[in-house]
Design an enzyme around this catalytic site. Structure first.
Site, PDB file in Angstrom:
ATOM      1  N   SER A 314       0.770  -1.160   0.056  1.00  0.00           N
ATOM      2  CA  SER A 314       0.071   0.055  -0.019  1.00  0.00           C
ATOM      3  C   SER A 314       0.913   1.267  -0.147  1.00  0.00           C
ATOM      4  O   SER A 314       1.410   1.448  -0.992  1.00  0.00           O
ATOM      5  CB  SER A 314      -0.849   0.262   1.147  1.00  0.00           C
ATOM      6  OG  SER A 314      -0.578   0.358   2.280  1.00  0.00           O
ATOM      7  N   ASP A 325       8.094   5.499 -11.636  1.00  0.00           N
ATOM      8  CA  ASP A 325       7.683   6.155 -12.712  1.00  0.00           C
ATOM      9  C   ASP A 325       8.175   7.238 -13.352  1.00  0.00           C
ATOM     10  O   ASP A 325       8.106   7.992 -14.392  1.00  0.00           O
ATOM     11  CB  ASP A 325       5.909   6.511 -12.535  1.00  0.00           C
ATOM     12  CG  ASP A 325       5.257   5.334 -12.474  1.00  0.00           C
ATOM     13  OD1 ASP A 325       5.641   4.229 -12.664  1.00  0.00           O
ATOM     14  OD2 ASP A 325       3.860   5.503 -12.312  1.00  0.00           O
ATOM     15  N   LYS A 339      -1.137  -4.131  -3.300  1.00  0.00           N
ATOM     16  CA  LYS A 339      -2.438  -3.557  -2.692  1.00  0.00           C
ATOM     17  C   LYS A 339      -2.708  -1.892  -3.011  1.00  0.00           C
ATOM     18  O   LYS A 339      -1.851  -1.048  -2.746  1.00  0.00           O
ATOM     19  CB  LYS A 339      -2.282  -3.394  -1.105  1.00  0.00           C
ATOM     20  CG  LYS A 339      -3.720  -2.809  -0.398  1.00  0.00           C
ATOM     21  CD  LYS A 339      -3.472  -3.084   0.880  1.00  0.00           C
ATOM     22  CE  LYS A 339      -4.706  -2.461   1.657  1.00  0.00           C
ATOM     23  NZ  LYS A 339      -5.089  -1.029   1.184  1.00  0.00           N
TER      24      LYS A 339
END
Length: 568
Positions: A314, A325, A339
């Site tokens: 998470s 990214d 998650k």
């Protein structure tokens, strides 16, 4: 959790209703899918109330019929709790209901502290032992020492088969300013003594360690994202920069998550400009958010290596995903948990709590990293980590099966995948060379930790005079100490296995030394960090050692020299 129990650094209860996959401590730790939480300040509304009215009336009728007419006496509160839990199984694996006691314990994991006596304990042979009084806490002030046995709390005995973590927490915790009488038996004393301790606010910490590995490389380990995580991280980052840090190793292994905003604040210290960090999307537009970098961070330039594994979930996946990214960090290790759901914690009138999934989160490239699940088949979801193991994913990079339909690109055009965690840029297999059944039994009966505690107490005066650098160079566990450990293990019913012992010996020696370092030096660290323990354990941490060699690749990435994902 109230007082800290003692297995690894902390043994935290789950934030959600997931079951942990337990591995050997410290290097493998506990794989636990924790929560991704946002505040419930705008939760509510009466939308669709009419649609649920009929169901509510039927449920109330059935419950009343049971209460009034069922042949045996039943606890309707238990029935309600059970029915709620079963109902939520038809949703996603992370929507959860907790009764009032469980809710308090879960919330305490993400708070900045608790009211208690400030002692880390361990239950061994049905007896509660003090591992260490927390530095500056009321127990240390009262003279309680490592190795003391807590026989009674007020008039409540703490011995026998019924003693467990929950009962000890309940006995030791209490409101700040209240007194508690502990009956203590110290090693060497024939009779116990009574010590009065005034409970106080005990801070908890989420940065386990922060230190300079060498003259340019800083290391920070974050164990969860709690109320104080961002402040702790920022302080640690600043101190490392003052010591000359020009490259950072961030350890998010076995970090189960926590508050989303603490995670994004942490990333904001590492990413420049106003780049997107994460966005969320739910059925109700009130839960749709976009979070961007907005502050001049403390470490926006310089190579970063982030370590993750199957226990990283998470909020820790938000950090790794944003850094990956934007090509800001090289991600090393094994695929993270997967998650990608956000829960809203809602406290109910009786003190119980519903953690309701209200949105999905997406990394800047558009990835949802939530792994697949089928509502009502929670068992399959919980066993997914075991399925990874069976297909060899923890050891062979090519065993990672990403969905080719969920292909995304980083800022530099590198291919990354959604739909099942963060796949590392550089795969590092799990090291099992030292794992044996004999070692499992030693851990299971807590023999390693107990032996280390006895050694530390016996040699404390001489050890405390040593600077850590001298300790690390000169203190080692040789054949005589290892023979004594084997002797004590045999006395506790652990049958000696020569082949297993030979295979685990080096790891055992490192583990013993690390525990001793912790017992001796941690009380001097007021920030709650355990740097000496992790410094020693790094010698047996293959992921750490391999990641330390990856900064040239991380530097290439930072310079915009695109790298394809490295498999091995």
């Amino acid at each position: 959790m109230g007082e800290e129990n003692s297995f690894g650094r902390r043994q935290d209860p789950p934030i959600q209703n997931d079951k942990a996959t337990v591995r050997l401590p410290m290097l493998l730790g506990v794989t636990l899918a924790g929560g991704m939480l946002i505040g419930a300040t705008f939760f509510g509304g009466t939308k669709s109330v009419n649609n649920i009215g009929r169901g509510y009336t039927k449920y109330k009728e059935i419950l009343q019929l049971i209460e009034n007419n069922y042949v045996d006496t039943v606890n309707t509160d238990d029935l309600v709790d059970y029915s709620i839990s079963k109902m939520l199984e038809k949703l996603d694996p992370h929507t959860a209901y907790m009764n009032p006691n469980d809710a308090v314990a879960a919330r305490s994991q993400l708070e900045g502290g608790f009211d208690g006596i400030g002692v880390e304990f361990n239950i061994y042979k049905d007896t509660v032992y003090v591992v260490t009084p927390l530095a500056g806490g009321p127990s240390e002030t009262a003279g309680i020492q490592s190795g003391d046995k807590i026989i009674k709390v007020n008039e409540t005995p703490l011995t026998g088969g019924k003693v467990d973590n929950g009962s000890v927490f309940q006995a030791l915790r209490g409101k700040k300013g209240t007194e508690v009488k502990l009956t203590i038996l110290s090693k060497g004393d024939k009779a116990p003594r009574v010590v009065t301790v005034m409970r106080d606010r005990i801070p908890t910490y989420s940065v386990d360690a922060s230190y300079m590995i060498d003259n340019k490389t800083g290391y920070i380990k974050v164990n969860r994202f709690s109320e104080t995580t961002y402040d702790e991280f920022k302080t640690a980052l600043g101190h490392l920069k003052q010591q000359g840090m020009t490259q950072l190793m961030l350890d998010l292994r076995n970090n189960p998550g926590g508050y989303m905003d603490r995670a994004t604040n942490l990333v904001d210290e590492l990413i420049s400009g106003n780049k997107m960090l994460v966005y969320t999307n739910g059925k109700d537009t009130r839960y749709d958010r976009q979070t961007f970098a907005k502050i001049p961070g403390l470490f926006e330039e310089g190579p970063i290596v982030v370590m993750i594994d199957e226990g990283s979930a998470s909020a820790s996946e938000i950090v790794a995903g944003a850094l990956q990214d934007h090509d800001r960090a090289l991600i090393a290790g094994r695929r993270s948990f997967g998650k990608g759901l956000v829960q809203m914690p809602v406290q109910l009138t009786d003190g119980s709590e519903l953690r309701l999934t209200i949105s999905r989160y997406y990394t800047p490239s558009g990835r949802s990293i939530q792994k697949p699940y089928v509502p009502g088949r929670e068992g399959d979801y919980e066993q997914e980590l075991e399925a990874r193991s069976k297909r060899g994913e923890y050891f062979i990079a090519d065993s990672i099966k990403n969905d080719p339909k969920l292909k995304f690109k980083t800022d530099q055009g590198r291919v990354v995948y959604g739909g099942g965690g963060i796949t590392p840029d550089y795969f590092i297999p799990r090291d099992t060379t030292w794992q044996t059944n004999y070692l499992v039994q030693l851990f299971g009966k807590n023999i390693i930790r107990e032996y280390a505690l006895e050694y530390a107490n016996k040699n404390r005066k001489s050890l405390e005079k040593m600077p850590f650098a001298e300790f690390n160079k000169s203190v080692n566990f040789g054949d005589d100490q290892m023979a004594q450990l084997v002797k004590e293990a045999t006395a506790q019913g652990v049958k000696y296995n020569e082949a297993d012992f030979a295979r685990s010996k080096k790891y055992l020696q490192t583990q013993l030394k690390a525990y001793v370092a912790r017992y001796v030096y941690q009380r001097n660290n007021r920030s709650g960090q355990n740097n000496e323990f992790f410094r020693v354990m790094s010698d047996s941490d293959e992921t750490f050692r391999k990641s330390l060699t990856l900064f040239d690749r991380a530097r290439q990435l930072e310079r915009g020299e695109a790298l394809s994902a490295v498999k091995k």
